[in-house]
Scaffold this motif. Structure first.
Motif, mmCIF file in Angstrom:
data_model
loop_
_atom_site.group_PDB
_atom_site.id
_atom_site.type_symbol
_atom_site.label_atom_id
_atom_site.label_comp_id
_atom_site.label_asym_id
_atom_site.label_seq_id
_atom_site.Cartn_x
_atom_site.Cartn_y
_atom_site.Cartn_z
ATOM 1 N N ARG A 137 -13.171 100.015 -11.350
ATOM 2 C CA ARG A 137 -14.492 100.516 -10.977
ATOM 3 C C ARG A 137 -15.044 99.797 -9.747
ATOM 4 O O ARG A 137 -15.868 100.318 -9.024
ATOM 5 C CB ARG A 137 -15.471 100.337 -12.154
ATOM 6 C CG ARG A 137 -15.300 101.370 -13.252
ATOM 7 C CD ARG A 137 -16.458 101.253 -14.259
ATOM 8 N NE ARG A 137 -16.415 102.347 -15.212
ATOM 9 C CZ ARG A 137 -15.727 102.314 -16.336
ATOM 10 N NH1 ARG A 137 -15.000 101.250 -16.629
ATOM 11 N NH2 ARG A 137 -15.741 103.339 -17.166
ATOM 12 N N ALA A 138 -14.634 98.561 -9.575
ATOM 13 C CA ALA A 138 -15.094 97.786 -8.422
ATOM 14 C C ALA A 138 -13.906 97.060 -7.813
ATOM 15 O O ALA A 138 -12.843 96.983 -8.410
ATOM 16 C CB ALA A 138 -16.174 96.789 -8.854
ATOM 17 N N VAL A 139 -14.119 96.550 -6.628
ATOM 18 C CA VAL A 139 -13.069 95.829 -5.902
ATOM 19 C C VAL A 139 -13.509 94.380 -5.769
ATOM 20 O O VAL A 139 -14.653 94.103 -5.433
ATOM 21 C CB VAL A 139 -12.840 96.456 -4.517
ATOM 22 C CG1 VAL A 139 -11.818 95.655 -3.736
ATOM 23 C CG2 VAL A 139 -12.383 97.897 -4.670
ATOM 24 N N TYR A 140 -12.607 93.436 -6.006
ATOM 25 C CA TYR A 140 -12.989 92.042 -6.147
ATOM 26 C C TYR A 140 -12.223 91.122 -5.197
ATOM 27 O O TYR A 140 -11.328 90.385 -5.624
ATOM 28 C CB TYR A 140 -12.762 91.581 -7.585
ATOM 29 C CG TYR A 140 -13.573 92.328 -8.610
ATOM 30 C CD1 TYR A 140 -14.914 92.031 -8.824
ATOM 31 C CD2 TYR A 140 -12.995 93.349 -9.344
ATOM 32 C CE1 TYR A 140 -15.665 92.721 -9.763
ATOM 33 C CE2 TYR A 140 -13.732 94.052 -10.289
ATOM 34 C CZ TYR A 140 -15.067 93.733 -10.496
ATOM 35 O OH TYR A 140 -15.798 94.420 -11.416
ATOM 36 N N SER A 163 -2.599 93.912 -6.941
ATOM 37 C CA SER A 163 -3.854 94.643 -7.072
ATOM 38 C C SER A 163 -3.527 96.130 -7.092
ATOM 39 O O SER A 163 -2.585 96.572 -6.418
ATOM 40 C CB SER A 163 -4.794 94.309 -5.911
ATOM 41 O OG SER A 163 -6.114 94.768 -6.177
ATOM 42 N N PRO A 164 -4.262 96.936 -7.843
ATOM 43 C CA PRO A 164 -3.907 98.351 -8.012
ATOM 44 C C PRO A 164 -3.878 99.124 -6.701
ATOM 45 O O PRO A 164 -4.711 98.892 -5.811
ATOM 46 C CB PRO A 164 -5.010 98.884 -8.937
ATOM 47 C CG PRO A 164 -5.527 97.694 -9.657
ATOM 48 C CD PRO A 164 -5.421 96.555 -8.682
ATOM 49 N N HIS A 174 -7.078 97.920 -2.031
ATOM 50 C CA HIS A 174 -8.261 98.059 -1.188
ATOM 51 C C HIS A 174 -8.155 97.125 0.030
ATOM 52 O O HIS A 174 -7.711 95.982 -0.085
ATOM 53 C CB HIS A 174 -9.518 97.727 -1.988
ATOM 54 C CG HIS A 174 -10.780 98.147 -1.314
ATOM 55 N ND1 HIS A 174 -11.363 97.408 -0.309
ATOM 56 C CD2 HIS A 174 -11.576 99.238 -1.496
ATOM 57 C CE1 HIS A 174 -12.467 98.017 0.094
ATOM 58 N NE2 HIS A 174 -12.616 99.135 -0.593
ATOM 59 N N PRO A 175 -8.561 97.604 1.219
ATOM 60 C CA PRO A 175 -8.434 96.792 2.434
ATOM 61 C C PRO A 175 -9.125 95.428 2.345
ATOM 62 O O PRO A 175 -8.653 94.453 2.945
ATOM 63 C CB PRO A 175 -9.084 97.665 3.514
ATOM 64 C CG PRO A 175 -8.958 99.064 3.006
ATOM 65 C CD PRO A 175 -9.065 98.959 1.517
ATOM 66 N N THR A 176 -10.240 95.349 1.617
ATOM 67 C CA THR A 176 -10.928 94.061 1.513
ATOM 68 C C THR A 176 -10.115 93.065 0.703
ATOM 69 O O THR A 176 -10.131 91.858 0.979
ATOM 70 C CB THR A 176 -12.329 94.232 0.904
ATOM 71 O OG1 THR A 176 -12.977 95.349 1.519
ATOM 72 C CG2 THR A 176 -13.175 92.995 1.115
ATOM 73 N N ILE A 177 -9.397 93.564 -0.302
ATOM 74 C CA ILE A 177 -8.466 92.706 -1.047
ATOM 75 C C ILE A 177 -7.382 92.188 -0.109
ATOM 76 O O ILE A 177 -7.060 90.983 -0.092
ATOM 77 C CB ILE A 177 -7.815 93.490 -2.207
ATOM 78 C CG1 ILE A 177 -8.857 93.900 -3.253
ATOM 79 C CG2 ILE A 177 -6.681 92.685 -2.843
ATOM 80 C CD1 ILE A 177 -9.345 92.789 -4.129
ATOM 81 N N LEU A 178 -6.813 93.083 0.687
ATOM 82 C CA LEU A 178 -5.750 92.694 1.617
ATOM 83 C C LEU A 178 -6.277 91.715 2.659
ATOM 84 O O LEU A 178 -5.592 90.746 3.023
ATOM 85 C CB LEU A 178 -5.167 93.931 2.299
ATOM 86 C CG LEU A 178 -4.545 94.980 1.380
ATOM 87 C CD1 LEU A 178 -3.938 96.108 2.212
ATOM 88 C CD2 LEU A 178 -3.502 94.362 0.461
#
Length: 435
Positions: A137-140, A163-164, A174-178
């Motif tokens: 639901r959110a990106v961390y 990360s999924p 998600h790009p912010t995770i990367l």
């Protein structure tokens, strides 16, 4: 908006831990049932490796990444395109977390037991770790920071982040995770989430070799998978949906308390938000604030479901002594203490993942930039488990050094104890050295 549990007049001292557990709000999460459901998936990943992980990602995340391993250029590109304000905030989070976790490092220590006999305790990092960053639901990206920093400080050689995959990002995380991975210098990243990612880390799949420890928060399926692979690999804990408890008296600001309950409730419909107070007036004022603040929130419906669920409540007690007993029995992932002389009450707390003291230390601060770690035990596990730290990635190894004289001196005691346990060869292994 939120259930109410009235424990006033209850002889809390007469209730044991199990009795208190039964009367306190708690999410209904059946990890055992989830484990039975994911066991075939874990077995499939163990048997078929990368193909099974990709198929599971397509089924559960709705996308099949072009490859499990995220290309180096995708990491670099994500960092280049990162919003400068987000980058600056991540850098502050990293710097503060590193400062706190550097102070957790343990030094080797030698104890001279007798002349000629010593035991040294060495602290050595595991070689390879798998770090889970949720992406439902959110990106961390903050969870990337909280996983990676203590592992790096511990001296872990190989860090793997999973990360999924995201359908809207071409099957990559998600790009912010990367970007957070790139900012921290993590090069081995995989587009895999859920139970299949845990299985990949534990058993290996494709380019991903097995790790020594799997850490990081996730949903019930991730928690169940971690339970099943424990023993094959180490794990930090079965961290599930987030929890906040607030111990407050009538000096607390109801707007602050309501905002803090909302801040954790927005994570998930099964997130837990609990207020424990000896002030009916504060309880009423907080509920009134929730009625005002929740409709204004971006994730109002999700928050409303979380607050109305059986895992959330306003708990009324006779006094703060009773409140302290309640929050210790609840053993919250996050506990705020908003009372007069808050530090004194906070230092009496025995069971909590992290404690936030006073009106200017909200849980949100700990989620991002306090320097503390936000990967914490949930579901009451704070009564026996700690949050993620440098120690998670270290192993203590005793190095025993005795010379001939020191062994000769203690040999009779070793022989007697060996005979008492009916293990005579143990004693003989000592005696043979002096024949």
């Amino acid at each position: 908006m939120i259930p109410r549990t009235d424990l006033r007049g209850t002889a809390l001292s007469a209730l044991d831990a199990a009795g208190l557990h039964d009367v306190l709000p708690r999410a209904e999460l059946d990890v055992e049932a989830a484990a039975a459901a994911v066991a075939p998936l874990l077995a499939d990943v163990r048997e078929r490796g990368e193909a099974a992980v990709l198929e599971a990602g397509e089924r559960f995340d709705g996308v099949r990444p072009p490859s499990l391993r995220v290309p180096a250029e995708a990491l670099a590109q994500a960092l280049d395109r990162l919003d400068p304000a987000v980058r600056a905030a991540l850098e502050v989070s990293i710097e503060r977390a590193r400062r706190v976790h550097e102070d957790q490092r343990r030094l080797d220590h030698t104890t001279q037991v007798v002349p000629g006999g010593s035991v040294t305790e060495r602290w050595l990092p595991v070689r390879r770790v798998g770090l889970y960053a949720p992406g439902g639901r959110a990106v961390y990206p903050s969870s990337v920071v909280m996983n990676v920093v203590p592992a790096q400080v511990a001296g872990v050689e190989e860090l793997v982040v999973v990360s999924p995959p995201q359908r809207e990002h071409g099957g990559l995380p998600h790009p912010t995770i990367l970007a957070a991975c790139a900012l921290l210098g993590v090069e081995e990243v995989y587009a895999a989430g859920g139970a299949q990612a845990v299985a990949m880390l534990a058993y290996g799949a494709g380019a991903c070799r097995p790790v020594d420890i799997v850490t990081g928060p996730g949903n019930v399926w991730v928690a169940a998978a971690k339970r099943l692979v424990r023993g094959v690999v180490g794990i930090d804990s079965e961290a599930g949906p987030t929890e906040i408890a607030v111990l407050a008296d009538d000096s607390a600001d109801p707007a602050h308390v309501a905002a803090d309950l909302i801040s954790q409730a927005e994570h998930d419909v099964v997130a837990a938000a609990v207020l424990v107070t000896d002030s009916p007036a504060l309880a009423d004022a907080v509920v009134a604030e929730l009625e005002v603040q929740v409709p204004q929130a971006k994730h109002a419906e999700r928050i409303r479901q979380a607050l109305a669920g059986r895992q959330s409540a306003v708990v009324l007690v006779d006094d703060l002594e009773a409140g302290l007993r309640v929050v210790d029995a609840y053993a919250a992932e996050h506990l705020e203490v908003q009372t007069r002389d808050a530090r004194r009450w906070a230092y009496r707390v025995r069971n909590a993942g992290a404690v936030f003291v006073g009106p200017y230390a909200p849980v949100s601060l700990g989620d991002y930039a306090a320097g503390s770690n936000h990967v914490l035990p949930t579901g009451g596990c704070a009564c026996h488990s700690s949050g993620l730290s440098v120690q998670t990635f270290l192993r203590g190894i005793h190095v025993v050094e005795y010379d001939e004289g020191a062994l000769r001196d203690v040999a009779p005691h070793v022989v007697v104890l060996a005979q008492a346990e009916d293990l005579p060869a143990h004693g003989q292994a000592v005696e043979v050295r002096f024949r």
